[in-house]
Design a protein around this motif. Structure first.
Motif, PDB file in Angstrom:
ATOM      1  N   VAL A 178       0.852  -1.190   0.000  1.00  0.00           N
ATOM      2  CA  VAL A 178       0.000   0.000   0.000  1.00  0.00           C
ATOM      3  C   VAL A 178       0.888   1.240   0.000  1.00  0.00           C
ATOM      4  N   ALA A 179       0.614   2.134  -0.921  1.00  0.00           N
ATOM      5  CA  ALA A 179       1.409   3.360  -1.002  1.00  0.00           C
ATOM      6  C   ALA A 179       0.746   4.456  -0.190  1.00  0.00           C
ATOM      7  N   ARG A 180       1.568   5.220   0.519  1.00  0.00           N
ATOM      8  CA  ARG A 180       1.023   6.403   1.203  1.00  0.00           C
ATOM      9  C   ARG A 180       1.249   7.594   0.295  1.00  0.00           C
ATOM     10  N   VAL A 181       0.144   8.237  -0.051  1.00  0.00           N
ATOM     11  CA  VAL A 181       0.183   9.316  -1.027  1.00  0.00           C
ATOM     12  C   VAL A 181      -0.136  10.628  -0.336  1.00  0.00           C
ATOM     13  N   GLU A 182       0.662  11.639  -0.603  1.00  0.00           N
ATOM     14  CA  GLU A 182       0.341  12.972  -0.078  1.00  0.00           C
ATOM     15  C   GLU A 182      -0.013  13.861  -1.248  1.00  0.00           C
ATOM     16  N   GLY A 183      -1.001  14.713  -1.022  1.00  0.00           N
ATOM     17  CA  GLY A 183      -1.436  15.594  -2.092  1.00  0.00           C
ATOM     18  C   GLY A 183      -2.215  16.754  -1.532  1.00  0.00           C
ATOM     19  N   PRO A 184      -2.784  17.534  -2.421  1.00  0.00           N
ATOM     20  CA  PRO A 184      -3.540  18.715  -1.984  1.00  0.00           C
ATOM     21  C   PRO A 184      -4.659  18.356  -1.019  1.00  0.00           C
ATOM     22  N   GLU A 185      -5.212  17.143  -1.159  1.00  0.00           N
ATOM     23  CA  GLU A 185      -6.322  16.759  -0.277  1.00  0.00           C
ATOM     24  C   GLU A 185      -5.821  16.139   1.019  1.00  0.00           C
ATOM     25  N   GLY A 186      -4.535  16.047   1.194  1.00  0.00           N
ATOM     26  CA  GLY A 186      -4.005  15.454   2.404  1.00  0.00           C
ATOM     27  C   GLY A 186      -3.368  14.097   2.144  1.00  0.00           C
ATOM     28  N   VAL A 187      -3.360  13.255   3.177  1.00  0.00           N
ATOM     29  CA  VAL A 187      -2.682  11.955   3.095  1.00  0.00           C
ATOM     30  C   VAL A 187      -3.700  10.864   2.825  1.00  0.00           C
ATOM     31  N   SER A 188      -3.374   9.941   1.946  1.00  0.00           N
ATOM     32  CA  SER A 188      -4.244   8.788   1.746  1.00  0.00           C
ATOM     33  C   SER A 188      -3.392   7.549   1.534  1.00  0.00           C
ATOM     34  N   ASP A 189      -3.958   6.399   1.824  1.00  0.00           N
ATOM     35  CA  ASP A 189      -3.284   5.126   1.583  1.00  0.00           C
ATOM     36  C   ASP A 189      -3.963   4.429   0.409  1.00  0.00           C
ATOM     37  N   GLN A 190      -3.177   4.095  -0.596  1.00  0.00           N
ATOM     38  CA  GLN A 190      -3.763   3.475  -1.800  1.00  0.00           C
ATOM     39  C   GLN A 190      -2.997   2.215  -2.165  1.00  0.00           C
ATOM     40  N   PRO A 191      -3.722   1.135  -2.444  1.00  0.00           N
ATOM     41  CA  PRO A 191      -3.023  -0.080  -2.878  1.00  0.00           C
ATOM     42  C   PRO A 191      -2.177   0.216  -4.121  1.00  0.00           C
ATOM     43  N   VAL A 192      -1.022  -0.387  -4.185  1.00  0.00           N
ATOM     44  CA  VAL A 192      -0.146  -0.174  -5.340  1.00  0.00           C
ATOM     45  C   VAL A 192      -0.892  -0.494  -6.631  1.00  0.00           C
TER      46      VAL A 192
END
Lengths: 286, 160, 738
Positions: free
Chosen positions: A129-143
């Motif tokens: 699972v990748a931890r993604v940071e962006g304008p909407e904040g932090v999210s965890d998304q399966p690769v």
């Protein structure tokens, strides 16, 4: 071109929001090659290595969080990580030379978007699972959810990966990654497979995941191949079925590295061999 | 377009340089610091001729930006061995005639030194895989591998 | 020739340039800079074949920092057509003939500005039909590379791209085939391979408006560079001083010029020194690979293994300009064998690919691959031992070679016997494993050479020679000088002089340096010894003829024997200022008795039946080198050649798309062997002295690349029971064949 060292993730996101051609730099082993060969430079290169924690491997809920700037060499030197996810580590360690290993990162390998990326099938099999940071904040998304097409991912505008999480494992679990290349080193995968298995006390596969690389526009999960292995001790027939399912899942191209026919056949071979290694690592005796 | 000021350590010496953001560490070493021991054989990380270490980690200098080594310690072939005493790898490479043209030799020495620092007793296969990214077109690798194994033995204090 | 006893030859001293090469001090082509230096870059054609309608360089010239821009129009025509081809290869005139062909060049104050300027050059192309395959290029009606260069003896059945035709042989091949118990004919194809030197071409040029200049470059022959550049630039050879840098590999690939005339022209135009370094991509796209080949080989054999006839038809493509290298292939094809009936023919063909240049034993590996494969297949079919069959047919002293001359003393039989007796040949073979055997041959050359030797007053010796040292030749030359003079190796310092410091020397090629420079060194030493003896005679006040040179000392001889204690070289040299001045020796010549060389290679390899992956398990190479001066460097030549051949056999190839563009211009996809691909390579030195050299030396550099192609192919055929007729035998091809 400007070179910017980001202090934290927020700064990266803010910079990415600006209307400029940006490139993120972690290990740089793809980014620098591309800049050199294309002689095209972005407006700005953003070095993320100094972001706190991004160059570290940390234990979390029985699994491991791999920072986006952790090199392959660092992963290979981490004995607990290697014991838990040997297949993922061996996949990362196959990227390039020892010199490249000193810099190349698993997150970068994913973001480069190559269908032949070595770590991606292993990560898919591991349900990373990748931890993604962006304008909407932090999210965890399966690769798996981030795979899109050759050269691109599904990361949105101003999003970037800060770490990848490899979950905890039950007992009697094992994973493995194998790729075919024309030499023994220094090549891009022509066909590859990541396999993760969980066994019961009797040595029967109770969970399986099989992913292939370099045989489709992105790495692919082959549920048919996994199904073929579940409930078996990897006898000849299930392995044959696994190979057949792999072949059916292939939609490769003919290019300078391999033919459609070759990739289709060898993907199954890699999957079966990786399955046997994963099985042994899980404590099974085929 | 402005140059970047970088302060770093190269072969134990504190150095400062100005570089363009797109210049690689290899460009900096060769063009700004007059250290031409690291060679450019490909510029894409495929040949290993530009091998150096950064904080002890083996890398290809062509795949590192000059700006990235701020505050680091870089070691190149020029920093290996003393004027009156070659490093065992350098000496064994000479004794084994493990070079013909010598263009890959600096990279091989830097890479092999990094190997022996973490694995003092490598097998032939381990040496071969570690050095797979150091291309040599002259020797067929035979004498290079023997020289590295001999240097490892020497460094472990074994008699040659 | 009886075996001689040597003091220094056959030992393994540390090479004189070794320290600089393990400390990073050695200066290679790209390592030199000059004050006020500009950086140059070359714009290259993206098309395989196109007419250059126009080139607009005005925007590039206007970019701040750009000091000179040139195109083909800046080069005047030259008289010699071969020099013209070289010039037009360095910078296209009128037409781009291959993907990567140079179109224009820029010199600017930085690499970055030079790169930016390239993007401002506007070229209008009219794309023309192209051809990259040899058989297609030979077809009448194929896109034509150059008009009016077709080989005269050829008819309308082949296109005007066919620029050479050669035929060698003797006897009656048809009668020979009629006598055979088994005849096999096969068609083979081999891909173009690149020399793959790790150091890209690089130079630093400085040429003034007065026609005087200096050039530093990585080359196998700086006299060749001087003469070619002087001719192209219309200046006097004497006014261009060329210095050969340390050379980072060549293997034949640096026996011509690619960038030097461009850098000189840019320097002349800008009035500044100009550094020009190729990228790896440019090396692959625009410097010479070797030829690719299409071949038909037919051989007849009796049940006893005797070859009754052999016939080879070789079609090589050598890129975008006329060349004549298939001749070497046609001459080499059957050179290993003593045959009654033999014929080999060769066709040189042009295509839209980079102009070929020599690659280690140019032309021979592919021809011999065909012949040795068919012999192997015949052995399999007739159930005969492949070494026994080769011994039965082997060329030996007195054999009339397939290309004409009779061989003098040669070592093929010795090499075959050594292979047969070696434990490798009788070791057991595991499953999926095959053992390949093949022979190989190379001519070796002599050529023009100059050596100048100075005896210093402290008893040391400086030797200047004119051949770039590509693999340790300064060591072997110093050893021969030490042997000839009778002084320790350490007292000699051999340097490669620039073109202003010693006489002309041919290119470092043809495995000629240790042979030819060796002879010149020995003769220069003899001249110095004559002078040393004369000085001793003067000191002793005896007749010059009454002095002989023994073990590094002058001794009175004849009726003066024992009258005076021997005088060493150092003692005589110390007083040379009082006995007539400095003592020196020199030699200029063109030795031509190079002595051919043969090799036999054994390989064990395993093929993965599920993937077609070939893994080399064991390799032993036997080669007659006449006399190994420095055995470690001789072994190195054999090992390096063998591994290049393995790469050729398994994975190396130029891959072209339908658009005629090269698809793999980098070390990632042009796959040369890496350390983990290989086992140790056991080199077995055979010494059958060459009667044409005082110490028995034969060239040893090239022969070793000739046998591996067939040895590996024969091994694969043994391992999987299916024979492939195309190189490289990459995994997809092997798997498809299974």
């Amino acid at each position: 071109m400007r070179y910017v060292v980001a202090k934290d993730s927020r700064e990266v996101v803010d910079l990415l929001m600006e209307d400029k051609a940006n490139l993120l730099l972690a290990g740089g082993t793809d980014v620098l090659v591309r800049m050199r060969l294309d002689e095209r430079y972005p407006d700005r290169i953003i070095d993320i290595k100094k972001i706190p924690g991004v160059a570290e491997i940390t234990e979390e809920s029985g699994g491991f969080r791999i920072g986006a700037a952790v090199s392959g060499a660092q992963m290979g030197e981490h004995s607990q990580l290697k014991a838990l996810w040997p297949g993922v580590v061996e996949a990362v360690e196959l990227i390039g030379s020892t010199q490249v290993q000193g810099r190349a990162t698993m997150a970068g390998n994913l973001c480069n978007g190559s269908p032949a990326a070595d770590s991606v099938p292993a990560m898919l099999a591991a349900q990373a699972v990748a931890r993604v940071e962006g304008p909407e904040g932090v999210s965890d998304q399966p690769v798996l959810a981030l795979l899109d097409a050759p050269g691109q991912t599904k990361l949105g505008k101003a999003e970037f990966i800060t770490s990848i999480f490899l979950p905890a494992r039950p007992n009697l679990a094992g994973d493995a990654y194998l790729r075919f290349i024309p030499r023994t080193e220094m090549d891009i995968a022509v066909a590859s497979a990541g396999v993760s298995l969980v066994l019961d006390e009797a040595g029967i596969v109770i969970e399986a995941s099989v992913a292939l690389g370099a045989v489709a526009p992105t790495a692919v999960m082959v549920s048919g191949a996994a199904q073929a292995l579940i409930g078996t001790r990897l006898e000849a027939a299930p392995l044959q079925a696994c190979a057949a399912a792999c072949a059916a899942a292939c939609s490769p191209i003919d290019d300078k590295r391999g033919t459609i026919e070759f990739r289709t056949k060898v993907a199954g071979v890699m999957a079966c061999r990786a399955a046997i290694t994963a099985y042994q690592r899980a404590g099974g005796q085929p | 377009m402005s140059k970047i000021h970088v302060s770093t350590q190269v072969n134990g010496d504190q150095v400062e340089f100005l570089c363009e953001p797109e210049e690689t560490l290899l460009d900096v070493l060769r063009d700004h610091l007059n250290l031409t021991g690291a060679k450019e054989g490909c510029g894409t990380g495929d040949c290993g001729a530009c091998s150096v270490t950064i904080d002890g980690r083996l890398v290809a200098a062509c795949l590192v930006l000059g700006a990235e080594v701020e505050g680091s310690a870089v070691e190149t072939v020029e920093g290996i061995g003393a004027p009156d005493a070659l490093h065992p790898l350098q000496r064994q490479i000479l004794q084994h005639a493990a070079l013909q043209c010598g263009i890959c030799t600096p990279g091989i020495i830097v890479a092999a030194k990094a190997l022996l620092a973490q694995n003092p007793d490598p097998s032939e296969q381990e040496v071969r895989y570690w050095l797979a990214g150091n291309l040599c077109r002259c020797t067929g690798y035979d004498k290079i591998i023997r020289a590295v194994l001999a240097a490892a033995g020497e460094m472990r204090g074994e008699n040659p | 020739m009886s075996k001689q006893e040597f003091k220094i030859l056959g030992t393994r001293p540390i090479r004189p340039d070794g320290l600089d090469k393990v400390t990073g001090k050695a200066m290679f082509g790209a390592d030199k800079s000059a004050t006020g230096m500009l950086h140059a870059r070359i714009l290259r054609s993206p098309h395989a074949h196109a007419e250059i309608i126009s080139i607009d360089t005005s925007k590039a010239k206007a970019l701040p920092g750009v000091k000179a821009v040139i195109t083909g129009a800046d080069f005047d025509d030259v008289e010699n057509r071969w020099t013209r081809y070289t010039m037009q290869n360095c910078m296209a005139q009128g037409r781009a003939l291959y993907d990567g062909h140079a179109i224009a060049a820029v010199a600017a104050t930085s690499k970055k500005i030079a790169g930016a300027a390239l993007k401002l050059i506007e070229v209008e192309y009219k794309i023309l039909p192209h051809v990259t395959d040899v058989d297609e290029a030979m077809q009448p009606g194929a896109p034509l590379l150059h008009e009016g260069v077709k080989a005269r003896k050829l008819g309308d059945d082949v296109s005007g791209n066919t620029v050479g035709y050669y035929s060698f042989g003797h006897g009656d091949v048809d009668a020979g085939f009629a006598k055979a118990d088994e005849v096999i004919e096969r068609r083979f194809k081999t891909a173009a391979t690149h020399q793959g030197y790790i150091e890209p071409q690089a130079c630093l040029a400085d040429l003034g408006a007065d026609g005087r200049g200096a050039l530093w470059c990585t080359t196998q022959g700086h006299y060749m560079v001087r003469e070619t550049c002087a001719e192209i630039l219309g200046i006097d050879a004497s006014q261009l001083r060329v210095t050969a840098s340390e050379i980072g590999g060549g293997f034949g690939g640096k026996t011509t010029v690619f960038i030097e005339p461009v850098a000189l022209k840019l320097s002349q135009k800008s009035g500044r020194p100009v550094k020009l370094v190729m990228s790896r991509e440019e090396v692959f796209r625009a410097t010479g690979p070797t030829m690719s080949a299409s071949m038909d080989v037919k051989i007849g054999m009796g049940k006893d293994g005797k070859i009754t006839a052999g016939h080879a038809r070789l079609r090589y493509q050598g890129g975008a300009f006329p060349y004549n290298m298939v001749m070497m292939g046609a001459m080499s094809a059957f050179a290993c064998y003593d045959l009654e009936n033999v014929q080999s023919e060769g066709w040189d063909v042009m295509t839209n690919r980079p102009k070929m240049i020599s690659y280690r034993a140019p032309g021979a590996p592919m021809a011999v691959y065909g012949v040795e494969s068919v012999i192997d297949e015949l052995c399999q079919k007739l159930g005969l031992d492949p070494i026994e069959v080769r011994l039965l047919n082997a060329a030996k002293e007195g054999t009339k070679s397939s290309y004409g001359p009779r061989f003098k003393a040669i070592g093929l039989v010795e090499a075959l016997k050594a292979a047969k007796a070696h434990p490798h040949y009788s070791a057991p073979l595991p499953a999926n494993t095959g053992r390949g055997v093949a022979c190989g041959f190379w001519f070796n050359f002599g050529g023009q050479v100059s050596v100048s030797m100075a005896i210093n007053t402290d008893g040391t010796v400086n030797l200047i020679e004119g051949n770039p040292d590509i693999g340790g030749s300064r060591a072997s030359i110093s050893m021969m000088a030490a042997e000839a003079l009778g002084i320790p190796f350490e007292r000699i310092r051999t340097i490669v002089g620039d073109t202003a410091s010693v006489g002309f020397s041919d290119v470092t090629d043809g495995s000629r340096v240790t042979f030819a420079v060796g002879i010149a060194t020995i003769n220069a030493a003899k001249a110095a010894i004559r002078e040393l003896c004369k000085r001793a005679a003067m000191i002793w006040e005896i007749d010059e003829d009454a002095v002989e040179w023994v073990d590094g000392t002058a001794r009175p001889t004849g009726h003066n024997a024992g009258d005076f204690p021997p005088m060493s070289l150092a003692e005589i040299a110390a007083t040379s200022g009082k006995t007539g001045g400095p003592i020196a020796g020199h030699h200029e010549g063109a030795p031509d008795k190079a002595g051919v060389s043969f090799g036999v290679h054994l390989v064990d390899l395993e093929v993965d039946p599920e993937t077609g992956f070939t893994s080399i398990k064991r390799y032993t190479a036997f080669q007659d080198v006449g006399k190994a001066i420095h055995p470690a460097y001789v072994e190195g030549q054999i090992q390096g050649g063998a591994v290049q051949g393995i790469g050729w056999a398994l994975n190396e190839e130029y891959i072209y798309g339908a658009d005629g563009r090269l698809q793999n211009p980098g070390f990632l996809d042009y796959r040369i062997p890496v350390a983990s691909d290989l086992p140790m390579i056991d080199a077995v030195i055979i010494e059958v002295p060459n009667p044409g050299h005082p110490y028995g030396v034969r060239g040893c550099g090239e022969t070793a690349i000739v046998p591996p192609l067939a040895a590996v192919a024969n091994g694969v055929a043994q391992a999987v029971g299916v024979r492939l007729f195309e190189l490289p035998m990459s995994p997809p091809k092997i798997l498809k064949a299974l």
